[in-house]
Design a protein around this motif. Structure first.
Motif, PDB file in Angstrom:
ATOM      1  N   GLN A  77       0.843  -1.178   0.000  1.00 35.66           N
ATOM      2  CA  GLN A  77       0.000   0.000   0.000  1.00 35.66           C
ATOM      3  C   GLN A  77       0.883   1.234   0.000  1.00 35.66           C
ATOM      4  OE1 GLN A  77      -2.564  -0.378   3.361  1.00 35.66           O
ATOM      5  NE2 GLN A  77      -3.832  -1.930   2.402  1.00 35.66           N
ATOM      6  N   PRO A  78       0.439   2.278  -0.697  1.00 33.72           N
ATOM      7  CA  PRO A  78       1.265   3.492  -0.718  1.00 33.72           C
ATOM      8  C   PRO A  78       1.319   4.127   0.669  1.00 33.72           C
ATOM      9  CG  PRO A  78      -0.854   3.906  -1.744  1.00 33.72           C
ATOM     10  CD  PRO A  78      -0.775   2.429  -1.478  1.00 33.72           C
ATOM     11  N   ALA A  79       2.415   4.794   0.928  1.00 35.35           N
ATOM     12  CA  ALA A  79       2.590   5.440   2.220  1.00 35.35           C
ATOM     13  C   ALA A  79       1.577   6.567   2.364  1.00 35.35           C
ATOM     14  CB  ALA A  79       4.006   5.983   2.347  1.00 35.35           C
ATOM     15  N   THR A  80       0.997   6.665   3.524  1.00 33.18           N
ATOM     16  CA  THR A  80       0.008   7.714   3.750  1.00 33.18           C
ATOM     17  C   THR A  80       0.722   9.028   4.016  1.00 33.18           C
ATOM     18  OG1 THR A  80      -0.068   7.182   6.089  1.00 33.18           O
ATOM     19  CG2 THR A  80      -1.690   6.097   4.688  1.00 33.18           C
ATOM     20  N   THR A  81       0.222  10.065   3.397  1.00 29.29           N
ATOM     21  CA  THR A  81       0.802  11.385   3.622  1.00 29.29           C
ATOM     22  C   THR A  81      -0.029  12.087   4.680  1.00 29.29           C
ATOM     23  OG1 THR A  81      -0.541  12.319   1.848  1.00 29.29           O
ATOM     24  CG2 THR A  81       1.666  11.548   1.259  1.00 29.29           C
ATOM     25  N   THR A  82       0.633  12.691   5.614  1.00 30.81           N
ATOM     26  CA  THR A  82      -0.074  13.403   6.670  1.00 30.81           C
ATOM     27  C   THR A  82      -0.183  14.862   6.275  1.00 30.81           C
ATOM     28  OG1 THR A  82       1.997  13.771   7.844  1.00 30.81           O
ATOM     29  CG2 THR A  82       0.720  11.843   8.470  1.00 30.81           C
ATOM     30  N   SER A  83      -1.355  15.381   6.394  1.00 34.52           N
ATOM     31  CA  SER A  83      -1.563  16.794   6.087  1.00 34.52           C
ATOM     32  C   SER A  83      -2.110  17.470   7.329  1.00 34.52           C
ATOM     33  CB  SER A  83      -2.531  16.959   4.912  1.00 34.52           C
ATOM     34  OG  SER A  83      -3.779  16.402   5.242  1.00 34.52           O
TER      35      SER A  83
END
Length: 137
Positions: A77-83
């Motif tokens: 799974q792609p790495a989750t980006t934190t915003s």
């Protein structure tokens, strides 16, 4: 102080009570496995699955295990980006914080239509970013 001995008689012995004492403590082989009763036969042993079935019961056919392939599929799974969302932040530059300013029309309405004009003044506010100068409203 008296010079009399405290015990006039000897204490009772710790050996089991005599038969004539009136107490029945049970048999002396307490906890031993009793001998089988005459005429008693133990039940027949349980038939194992490979043995012949008892009368009236059908043995189910043996089932084979499913054949699984030896390949594995790994799904990354792609790495989750934190915003980080800043409350009241500028949506255009995302750096500045929006400031409320009153428009000229809102101030004029507040003066001319005094009691209700304050509601117009609050409704006609304009939000402006001090960093990029964008106006929202």
């Amino acid at each position: 102080m008296d010079n009399k001995p405290l015990l006039q008689e000897r204490p009772p012995a710790y050996s089991p009570a005599a038969q004539g004492a009136g107490y029945d403590y049970g048999q002396s082989n307490y906890g031993a496995i009793p001998a089988p009763q005459p005429g008693f036969q133990p039940p027949p042993p349980y038939p194992y699955p490979g043995a012949a079935a008892a009368a009236g019961y059908a043995v189910p056919p043996p089932m084979s295990q499913p054949n699984y392939s030896s390949t594995y599929t790994i799904i990354q799974q792609p790495a989750t980006t934190t915003s980080v969302v800043v409350v009241g932040g500028c949506p255009a530059c995302r750096v500045g914080v929006l400031e409320d300013t009153f428009t000229c029309l809102g101030v004029l309405c507040a003066i001319v239509f005094f009691p209700i004009g304050i509601l117009f003044c609050l409704a006609l506010r304009q939000r402006r970013c001090p960093n990029c100068g964008a106006a929202f409203g």
